[in-house]
Design an enzyme around this catalytic site. Structure first.
Site, PDB file in Angstrom:
ATOM      1  N   TRP A 179       0.816  -1.207   0.000  1.00 14.45           N
ATOM      2  CA  TRP A 179       0.000   0.000   0.000  1.00 14.45           C
ATOM      3  C   TRP A 179       0.853   1.262   0.000  1.00 14.45           C
ATOM      4  CZ3 TRP A 179      -4.322  -1.456  -1.735  1.00 14.45           C
ATOM      5  CH2 TRP A 179      -4.824  -2.717  -1.399  1.00 14.45           C
ATOM      6  N   ASP A 219      -1.551   6.202   6.736  1.00 18.17           N
ATOM      7  CA  ASP A 219      -2.606   5.294   6.292  1.00 18.17           C
ATOM      8  C   ASP A 219      -2.807   4.281   7.414  1.00 18.17           C
ATOM      9  OD1 ASP A 219      -4.220   3.360   5.176  1.00 18.17           O
ATOM     10  OD2 ASP A 219      -2.955   3.008   3.415  1.00 18.17           O
ATOM     11  N   LYS A 265     -11.790  -2.694   7.348  1.00 18.25           N
ATOM     12  CA  LYS A 265     -10.956  -3.568   8.177  1.00 18.25           C
ATOM     13  C   LYS A 265     -11.454  -3.617   9.621  1.00 18.25           C
ATOM     14  CE  LYS A 265      -8.025  -4.504   4.856  1.00 18.25           C
ATOM     15  NZ  LYS A 265      -6.609  -4.199   4.851  1.00 18.25           N
TER      16      LYS A 265
END
Length: 232
Positions: free
Chosen positions: A101, A171, A195
């Site tokens: 990511w 993030d 998540k």
């Protein structure tokens, strides 16, 4: 038989939440309407929205000088929105590469501005978190990914920015709300909901209010933080 999903994808939801969502999809708060049929500007939906934001502010002890935004496009859209909104033309940002990511965030930022990859564990298959990375004096912010689900690495202590004009961007998609966080350490926190917070479909951005007014370039209207914050 109840099946629990322990993959790195959608969060497990409590039965009470699933029941409430099921009921609301039929009729919400004795309104005679499904919440799916209501105007997003109706009192009931605005009240639900405000309650959600208030709950998050309480859970994370978010200071009053931070705005909570609920956006579309997934956390991946933030890879572009952050540099578009927060970097001047010709500006630069520092990134630490710790997994898939963060690599994607670097790629998107490079389309807009200069990227300084000041630390990377890519050559070791992202098996560790680089530490003591030297920051660039002319960079506007430092970007990290707090938890890397694919590789199993997580920041236990967040790096400090080296000057008061710089800020930290993180993030937190895969570990937000799993532990207390000092929000004031960051200029911007972002996370996909799927998540730890709920089903996929909304992205959280917690942004320091002074950063919302950054206006370095002609950004498309719906890609501008100010557009969303001004309308709550």
């Amino acid at each position: 038989m109840k099946i629990y999903n322990f993959s790195a994808g959608p969060a497990c939801l409590p039965d009470a939440v699933l029941s409430a969502a099921s009921e609301a999809s039929q009729e919400y708060q004795n309104s005679g309407m499904s919440i799916l049929e209501m105007s997003h500007r109706s009192k009931s939906v605005v009240s639900l929205f405000n309650e959600t934001s208030d709950n998050l502010r309480s859970l994370l002890s978010i200071p009053s000088n931070y705005h909570i935004l609920w956006l579309q496009g997934g956390a991946s859209t933030q890879f572009s929105m952050i540099p578009l909104n927060l970097l001047p033309e010709g500006g630069s940002a520092d990134y630490i590469e710790t997994g898939a990511w963060s690599s994607k965030a670097i790629t998107e930022c490079a389309k807009v501005a200069n990227v300084n990859v000041i630390g990377s564990s890519k050559k070791s298959n992202f098996s560790f978190i680089p530490k003591n990375c030297e920051q660039n004096i002319d960079s506007s912010y430092l970007h990290i990914t707090s938890n890397n689900t694919i590789y199993g690495t997580q920041y236990k202590e967040y790096p400090q920015v080296d000057n008061p004009d710089k800020f930290l961007v993180v993030d937190m998609s895969s570990d937000i709300l799993s532990k207390p966080v000092n929000v004031s350490e960051f200029g911007l926190i972002y996370a996909g909901a799927q998540k730890n917070m709920g089903p996929a479909g909304v992205t959280l951005v917690i942004i320091r209010k002074d950063l919302i007014d950054s206006n370095f370039r002609d950004v498309p209207t719906m890609m501008r933080y100010k557009t969303h914050s001004s309308k709550d």
